[in-house]
Design an enzyme around this catalytic site. Structure first.
Site, short mmCIF file in Angstrom:
data_model
loop_
_atom_site.label_atom_id
_atom_site.label_comp_id
_atom_site.label_asym_id
_atom_site.label_seq_id
_atom_site.Cartn_x
_atom_site.Cartn_y
_atom_site.Cartn_z
N GLU A 11 -3.32 -8.56 3.69
CA GLU A 11 -3.18 -9.03 5.07
C GLU A 11 -4.37 -8.69 5.96
O GLU A 11 -4.49 -9.20 7.08
CB GLU A 11 -1.90 -8.45 5.69
CG GLU A 11 -1.99 -7.03 6.19
CD GLU A 11 -1.90 -5.95 5.12
OE1 GLU A 11 -1.85 -4.75 5.47
OE2 GLU A 11 -1.89 -6.30 3.91
N CYS A 34 0.82 -1.22 0.00
CA CYS A 34 0.00 0.00 0.00
C CYS A 34 0.86 1.28 0.00
O CYS A 34 1.51 1.57 -0.98
CB CYS A 34 -0.98 -0.03 1.16
SG CYS A 34 -2.39 1.10 0.91
N HIS A 73 -4.29 -4.33 0.55
CA HIS A 73 -3.99 -4.89 1.86
C HIS A 73 -4.43 -6.35 1.94
O HIS A 73 -5.42 -6.69 2.60
CB HIS A 73 -4.69 -4.09 2.96
CG HIS A 73 -4.07 -2.78 3.25
ND1 HIS A 73 -2.90 -2.65 3.98
CD2 HIS A 73 -4.44 -1.52 2.91
CE1 HIS A 73 -2.58 -1.38 4.09
NE2 HIS A 73 -3.49 -0.67 3.45
#
Length: 314
Positions: free
Chosen positions: A237, A142, A235
């Site tokens: 994650e 990001c 993102h």
């Protein structure tokens, strides 16, 4: 195989409760194996939440991974206990003499600030420059991806009129690339940012290859031609509740945020959030760790000149 983490790291209990295999340093020391050594530069305010998210993905691979956690400065944090930082995090001076198989640089809540205005921008540049000589492969997430484009390739991002927040559909641009092995033709990934790269500029750059993009969210996966730098504009994650937590935080701050797109059932913020990206995130990190770290890194980390990246195919 497990991720090897420091004894007593708070993430251990969370990951073990999810049946994700992690191993303490003391137990791993009894094994005779060459684990992958991965450094995580954590720029997010809530360090514990972010390190748990990343360790969850790294722990879902067949490789044993040793983790070092890196902080950008030793100033007091509002969101992470000082004892936690002092116990589990290293300063750059502690690792600058080392080589690593992989480096992950996280996002940061600095989306509307010019890079040169970031108080620790000089430190970011120094670590990025260091990584090009001391790390087999770097994964930029990001904000860090935008920072990497700016510093390494002099590519400017565009500040958006409103935040790009939601879960967007993406498509593969390249078919036979190791990073995308096992990917569906179309897949979902979450985004949460105030800036965007020009996909045409990325396509035109001679040192970069766009691997996946979205009509709504723009370029998503970009890799350098030497396979040493991977840029992820979203993102993968994130957990199921992360976008909801950010949305509610922004509401509480009086920012009048838009509802994250394609995230809540029926786009109703009072309804359940739907996680559509877990399989993609897991596969992305597994492929990166396998094909761009394990398959390329030398057995002897003291000599990274032995790296011979393969040619990218279309």
């Amino acid at each position: 195989m497990p991720v090897r983490i420091p004894d007593n790291l708070p993430a251990a209990g969370v990951l073990e409760s999810e049946n994700i295999f992690v191993m303490s340093e003391s137990r791993a020391a009894m094994q005779d194996i060459r684990p992958m050594k991965v450094l995580i530069l954590n720029l997010m305010p809530n360090k514990i939440e972010t390190e748990t998210q990343l360790l969850r993905l790294l722990g879902n691979t067949p490789l044993q991974v040793d983790i070092d956690l890196l902080r950008i400065h030793d100033k007091e944090s509002k969101h992470t206990p000082t004892d936690h930082l002092n116990t589990f995090y290293r300063d750059f001076e502690d690792v600058r003499h080392r080589n690593y198989d992989g480096l992950i640089i996280t996002g940061a809540p600095l989306g509307q600030l010019d890079f040169e205005e970031v108080t620790y921008w000089d430190h970011i540049r120094e670590i990025i420059d260091w990584s090009q000589e001391h790390v087999t492969s770097v994964l930029f997430l990001c904000w860090a991806a935008h920072a990497g484009f700016y510093h390494l390739y002099q590519l400017e991002r565009k500040i958006l009129a409103e935040k790009c927040s939601g879960v967007y559909q993406h498509r593969r641009i390249r078919a036979h690339v190791p990073l995308l092995r096992g990917f569906d033709d179309e897949f979902y990934a979450p985004h949460s940012r105030y800036a965007q790269m020009d996909v045409d500029e990325l396509r035109a750059h001679p040192e970069l290859t766009v691997l996946a993009e979205s009509d709504q969210a723009g370029a998503y996966l970009v890799i350098s031609k030497d396979n040493r730098n991977l840029f992820v504009m979203g993102h993968p994650e994130y957990r199921k509740s992360t976008l909801k937590d950010e949305y509610q935080r922004d509401l509480a701050a009086g920012l009048a945020p838009k509802i994250p797109q394609n995230y809540f059932r029926n786009d109703d913020p009072e309804a359940e959030a739907i996680a559509r990206w877990y399989s993609h995130g897991s596969l992305l990190v597994s492929n990166w760790l396998n094909y761009y770290v394990y398959q390329l890194t030398p057995y002897d980390l003291s000599d990274l000149s032995a790296i011979t990246p393969w040619e990218q195919s279309s």
